[in-house]
Every structure is written in C-alpha cells, then in structure tokens.
Design a protein around this motif. Structure first.
Motif, mmCIF file in Angstrom:
data_model
loop_
_atom_site.group_PDB
_atom_site.id
_atom_site.type_symbol
_atom_site.label_atom_id
_atom_site.label_comp_id
_atom_site.label_asym_id
_atom_site.label_seq_id
_atom_site.Cartn_x
_atom_site.Cartn_y
_atom_site.Cartn_z
ATOM 1 N N LEU A 1 0.858 -1.188 0.000
ATOM 2 C CA LEU A 1 0.000 0.000 0.000
ATOM 3 C C LEU A 1 0.887 1.229 0.000
ATOM 4 O O LEU A 1 1.747 1.385 0.877
ATOM 5 C CB LEU A 1 -0.902 -0.008 1.239
ATOM 6 N N THR A 2 0.708 2.091 -0.987
ATOM 7 C CA THR A 2 1.498 3.320 -1.118
ATOM 8 C C THR A 2 0.576 4.528 -1.036
ATOM 9 O O THR A 2 -0.401 4.610 -1.774
ATOM 10 C CB THR A 2 2.256 3.353 -2.458
ATOM 11 N N VAL A 3 0.884 5.437 -0.138
ATOM 12 C CA VAL A 3 0.089 6.662 0.035
ATOM 13 C C VAL A 3 1.007 7.859 -0.126
ATOM 14 O O VAL A 3 2.068 7.933 0.513
ATOM 15 C CB VAL A 3 -0.590 6.705 1.415
ATOM 16 N N THR A 4 0.609 8.793 -0.976
ATOM 17 C CA THR A 4 1.375 10.019 -1.208
ATOM 18 C C THR A 4 0.487 11.226 -0.951
ATOM 19 O O THR A 4 -0.673 11.249 -1.391
ATOM 20 C CB THR A 4 1.905 10.080 -2.647
ATOM 21 N N GLU B 1 5.025 3.796 2.390
ATOM 22 C CA GLU B 1 4.677 2.471 1.904
ATOM 23 C C GLU B 1 4.551 1.494 3.062
ATOM 24 O O GLU B 1 5.293 1.577 4.042
ATOM 25 C CB GLU B 1 5.734 1.950 0.914
ATOM 26 N N MET B 2 3.584 0.571 2.934
ATOM 27 C CA MET B 2 3.383 -0.480 3.926
ATOM 28 C C MET B 2 3.174 -1.798 3.197
ATOM 29 O O MET B 2 2.528 -1.833 2.148
ATOM 30 C CB MET B 2 2.163 -0.192 4.795
ATOM 31 N N THR B 3 3.715 -2.880 3.756
ATOM 32 C CA THR B 3 3.460 -4.220 3.246
ATOM 33 C C THR B 3 2.379 -4.868 4.090
ATOM 34 O O THR B 3 2.489 -4.941 5.321
ATOM 35 C CB THR B 3 4.730 -5.080 3.293
ATOM 36 N N LEU B 4 1.311 -5.345 3.444
ATOM 37 C CA LEU B 4 0.175 -5.922 4.158
ATOM 38 C C LEU B 4 0.363 -7.420 4.370
ATOM 39 O O LEU B 4 0.904 -8.119 3.516
ATOM 40 C CB LEU B 4 -1.115 -5.665 3.378
ATOM 41 N N HIS B 5 -0.104 -7.883 5.516
ATOM 42 C CA HIS B 5 -0.088 -9.305 5.851
ATOM 43 C C HIS B 5 -1.426 -9.658 6.501
ATOM 44 O O HIS B 5 -2.184 -8.770 6.917
ATOM 45 C CB HIS B 5 1.053 -9.625 6.816
ATOM 46 N N THR B 6 -1.716 -10.948 6.603
ATOM 47 C CA THR B 6 -2.923 -11.391 7.297
ATOM 48 C C THR B 6 -2.522 -12.305 8.440
ATOM 49 O O THR B 6 -1.483 -12.972 8.396
ATOM 50 C CB THR B 6 -3.876 -12.124 6.352
ATOM 51 N N GLY B 7 -3.360 -12.351 9.471
ATOM 52 C CA GLY B 7 -3.048 -13.188 10.617
ATOM 53 C C GLY B 7 -4.091 -13.068 11.703
ATOM 54 O O GLY B 7 -5.152 -12.455 11.527
#
Length: 267
Positions: free
Chosen positions: A206-209, A221-227
């Motif tokens: 996810l990239t937010v500017t 930027e963030m890398t998404l994960h599930t858990g």
C-alpha cells in the motif's frame, strides 16, 4: 450490534453471530512525525509546517489504537460487504491525517481501494430509497444503514470504488478502505470464505502520497499481511476490541482473536 442494509445485488450473506465476531472496527494508528516528517520521503522545501499520518479508523466508534512497534493492525469493521458484482469491501479503513495537505493519492499492487464516509441521516429508510433522495450518496457502490433506534439516530456507511492510483482533494473526514475484485465461491463455511477473501491482501504493498499546499510531497509504503489479531471483550454490546498485537497460533489458543490484516511499515 448495529445491523445494516446494503446497496448492491447478490450480496454474500453473513450470519449475525459471524458478523459479531468480525465486526470489531478497524482500530490502530500510525502517526508519522509531529510538526515535520522524519525520513518519510519529503520532497521539496518550504517554511510551512508539514505533517503526514495514516490512521486505521474505527468508523463505528471513532477510536484508534497505538501501533505495536512498526506493525499496524487492521480489522474487519462495520460496512464490510462481499458483493458478486461490486467486489469485496473489506471494512478495513484508514484516514490520512496531517497539516497543510492539499491532495492525497494511494495505490496497491494487489487489490484496490475505496472511499468511505459515515454520514448521519435524518430517518431510517431502505438504502436504495436513501440513495435516491440524498445527493451525498450519489453513485455509491455500497450503502449500509445502522443506528440507535431508541435515540432515533441513524447513519449511512457509504463506499465508492476508486481507480488504483487515484488523486483527489484532501478531506480529513474521508476514509479509504481495502478492496478486492468480485469472486464467486462454493464454500459453505462463511467464516472460512471471509478469511480467504481477506487473504487476498497478503503481501500487497500500500502506497500513500500526499501533496502539501506548498507543492512538496511525502510518500509512505506499507506491506500488508494477514493473521490472528488479539482482541479483548469489554462488554456484551461493543464486540471484540483490538489489542494491537499479532498472535502466534499458540497465543491464539490462549486468548481471543479475529482474523484480519496488519501492515509492516517500510523504512
């Protein structure tokens, strides 16, 4: 627990008990800097104050939860819907916060995004009727009505699917959510089906500017994960409340959890 109605055909149903398990509102915050950004890709120079944050926002309660280290925990909240034509509106929403922001852009390399607003309405009525009579809901893809009947207070959770990489004028009242394309399933277990849809965000970036009023920009930027996300149950009304922790399988056996999305902040 508030019950809602949804605009959109052939919505995948969720049982009341299942919805209660999943309906802890998205609640955690990532606050980047105070008066200035710290190592977050600020481009350009200016004398104005710059700040930029991402807040995973609880549409139902307005609450946030401080992050645990560099992990940002999302959860499935009110307004989530899996529609065979409109797609998967996850219910996990975040806000962009900061000073002197003029516009915001966001994109994902897997899945997509939608705009979300929680709008107070004057009376309870079917979502389709409300959309026809209230211009604030024009062209919405999903509308879910909830409220407090004894107080005669009603709200519409309204979602609009966005183009990936959209750019729009900054509005602090607007939230953005995680979206996935329509998909059919033969699964009879609704909980397993919802988990599978959530897993579609695993590994996404996810990239937010944001662009500030002086023309400078900043990107996160963030890398998404599930858990399995830790929760507590403070009472019989509000449902599970996130602790901000991502649990191991062993920890999940000892305490309450919901299955959801969390993000790792990219340095």
């Amino acid at each position: 627990m508030r019950q809602g109605r949804t605009v959109g055909t052939r919505k995948t149903p969720r049982a009341r008990g299942f919805k209660r398990v999943l309906a802890a509102a998205c609640a955690v915050a990532l606050l980047l800097g105070g008066a200035a950004l710290h190592g977050q890709g600020l481009e350009g120079a200016s004398d104005i104050s710059h700040s930029f944050g991402l807040v995973a926002y609880a549409a139902d309660t307005g609450e946030t939860l401080e992050p645990k280290g560099s992990k940002i925990v999302f959860d499935v909240g009110e307004g989530g819907c899996d529609d065979l034509e409109k797609g998967f509106f996850s219910g996990c929403i975040f806000k962009v916060t900061g000073d002197n922001i003029q516009s915001v852009s966001a994109s994902m390399d897997k899945g997509g995004l939608y705009r979300h607003e929680k709008i107070e309405v004057d009376e309870k009525m079917p979502a389709v009727t409300l959309q026809e009579t209230d211009p604030r809901l024009a062209n919405a893809d999903i509308i879910s009505i909830s409220g407090l009947e004894e107080q005669h207070m009603w709200w519409a959770d309204v979602s609009w699917k966005l183009e990936n990489g959209f750019v729009e004028t900054y509005d602090p009242a607007v939230s953005y959510g995680l979206w996935a394309a329509p998909q059919t399933t033969d699964a009879e277990d609704e909980q397993a089906a919802w988990h599978a849809r959530t897993d579609e965000f695993d590994g996404a970036t996810l990239t937010v500017t944001v662009t500030f009023t002086d023309g400078t920009t900043a990107t996160q930027e963030m890398t998404l994960h599930t858990g399995k996300l830790g929760v507590t149950y403070p009472d019989d009304v509000s449902g599970p409340q996130l602790t901000g922790e991502v649990l191991t399988d062993e920890q999940a056996k000892e305490q309450g959890y919901v299955y959801g999305v969390y993000a790792q902040l990219q340095e």
